[in-house]
Design a protein around this motif. Structure first.
Motif, PDB file in Angstrom:
ATOM      1  N   ALA A  64      -2.758   6.990   8.170  1.00 38.15           N
ATOM      2  CA  ALA A  64      -3.946   6.339   8.731  1.00 38.15           C
ATOM      3  C   ALA A  64      -4.665   5.528   7.665  1.00 38.15           C
ATOM      4  CB  ALA A  64      -4.892   7.391   9.314  1.00 38.15           C
ATOM      5  N   LEU A  65      -4.640   6.025   6.437  1.00 34.36           N
ATOM      6  CA  LEU A  65      -5.288   5.338   5.326  1.00 34.36           C
ATOM      7  C   LEU A  65      -4.593   4.011   5.025  1.00 34.36           C
ATOM      8  CD1 LEU A  65      -7.621   5.773   3.323  1.00 34.36           C
ATOM      9  CD2 LEU A  65      -6.017   6.963   1.828  1.00 34.36           C
ATOM     10  N   GLY A 108       0.820  -1.203   0.000  1.00 37.28           N
ATOM     11  CA  GLY A 108       0.000   0.000   0.000  1.00 37.28           C
ATOM     12  C   GLY A 108       0.856   1.256   0.000  1.00 37.28           C
ATOM     13  N   ARG A 109       1.914   1.257   0.822  1.00 38.84           N
ATOM     14  CA  ARG A 109       2.799   2.421   0.857  1.00 38.84           C
ATOM     15  C   ARG A 109       3.477   2.637  -0.498  1.00 38.84           C
ATOM     16  NH1 ARG A 109       3.473   0.699   6.356  1.00 38.84           N
ATOM     17  NH2 ARG A 109       5.043  -0.858   5.779  1.00 38.84           N
ATOM     18  N   ALA A 145      -5.157   4.968  -3.081  1.00 33.39           N
ATOM     19  CA  ALA A 145      -4.184   5.899  -3.658  1.00 33.39           C
ATOM     20  C   ALA A 145      -4.855   7.187  -4.098  1.00 33.39           C
ATOM     21  CB  ALA A 145      -3.470   5.241  -4.838  1.00 33.39           C
ATOM     22  N   GLY A 146      -6.066   7.077  -4.662  1.00 32.10           N
ATOM     23  CA  GLY A 146      -6.804   8.271  -5.068  1.00 32.10           C
ATOM     24  C   GLY A 146      -7.115   9.169  -3.879  1.00 32.10           C
ATOM     25  N   ARG A 170       1.706   6.643  -6.954  1.00 30.30           N
ATOM     26  CA  ARG A 170       0.633   7.503  -7.460  1.00 30.30           C
ATOM     27  C   ARG A 170       0.878   8.970  -7.089  1.00 30.30           C
ATOM     28  NH1 ARG A 170       0.135   3.969 -10.591  1.00 30.30           N
ATOM     29  NH2 ARG A 170      -1.709   2.656 -10.880  1.00 30.30           N
ATOM     30  N   LEU A 171       1.454   9.199  -5.925  1.00 33.43           N
ATOM     31  CA  LEU A 171       1.779  10.569  -5.537  1.00 33.43           C
ATOM     32  C   LEU A 171       2.890  11.130  -6.421  1.00 33.43           C
ATOM     33  CD1 LEU A 171       1.602  10.240  -1.648  1.00 33.43           C
ATOM     34  CD2 LEU A 171       0.090  11.610  -3.092  1.00 33.43           C
TER      35      LEU A 171
END
Length: 213
Positions: A149-150, A35-36, A132-133, A42-43
């Motif tokens: 947190a996400l 996830g990270r 990611a969005g 995406r960032l």
């Protein structure tokens, strides 16, 4: 020095888990690590910066890097088909990113909708794309702390909902079996039109990729 040694040992054990049947705890840790990486990619694509203390770039050629690369590639395919779904997610959900609780609750509600009719790799990719969005929205609105947190919320959802499914498939490396065509005109051989709705949270529909396996 002792801290570095322990960190190296942990990293070795973590990567080894990709080459054997992982435990539930390892599957969740891998979900968060992926996830990270997914969020970070995406960032970067959006021209945004984000600092994750726990994040360390996966070793080139390693299993984590390979799994992450496939998830990102499948995410590209998914977002190409329905680009509007994964942009301005917070606005579509009508939530404020100023509140960590509001963001994570909205994400969990969407995640529950996505998997309400079963689990496929396509839906897993969609889950990461939604996260990611939302992360992009958070950083753009000067709330980078909410991204942490996400990612934690993503890990918790995997623990509660996806771990058993992942374990039956031998772990995250099962996604490497998915066929990804480099020819956009030949996607039909691996796409499945599974219509999902985000209900009142995301008033749109999208196709979820990859065959039921």
């Amino acid at each position: 020095m002792e801290v570095l040694r322990r960190s190296s040992v942990f990293a070795a054990e973590f990567m080894d888990a990709f080459d054997r049947s992982p435990t539930d705890k390892e599957l969740v840790a891998q979900a968060k690590a992926l996830g990270r990486e997914f969020v970070h990619a995406r960032l970067l694509r959006a021209g945004l910066a984000w600092s994750a203390p726990e994040r360390a770039a996966p070793a080139p050629g390693g299993r984590l890097a390979e799994v992450c690369a496939v998830l990102l590639r499948l995410g590209d395919e998914l977002e190409l088909i329905r680009p509007s779904i994964y942009r301005n997610v917070a606005r579509q959900l009508n939530v404020s990113v100023q509140s960590e609780t509001v963001v994570t609750d909205a994400f969990l509600a969407v995640a529950t909708q996505i998997f309400s009719a079963g689990i496929t790799w396509g839906k897993v990719v969609s889950l990461y794309s939604v996260a990611a969005g939302l992360a992009v929205d958070c950083v753009r609105q000067a709330q980078p702390a909410v991204v942490h947190a996400l990612v934690d919320c993503l890990g918790e959802f995997v623990r509660k909902t996806l771990v058993a499914w992942l374990r039956r498939r031998g772990g995250w490396t099962d996604v490497l079996k998915c066929v990804v065509s480099t020819d956009p005109g030949f996607r039909s051989h691996w796409l499945v039109a599974t219509l999902c709705s985000f209900g009142r949270f995301l008033k749109a529909t999208f196709f979820v990729l990859l065959p039921e396996r």
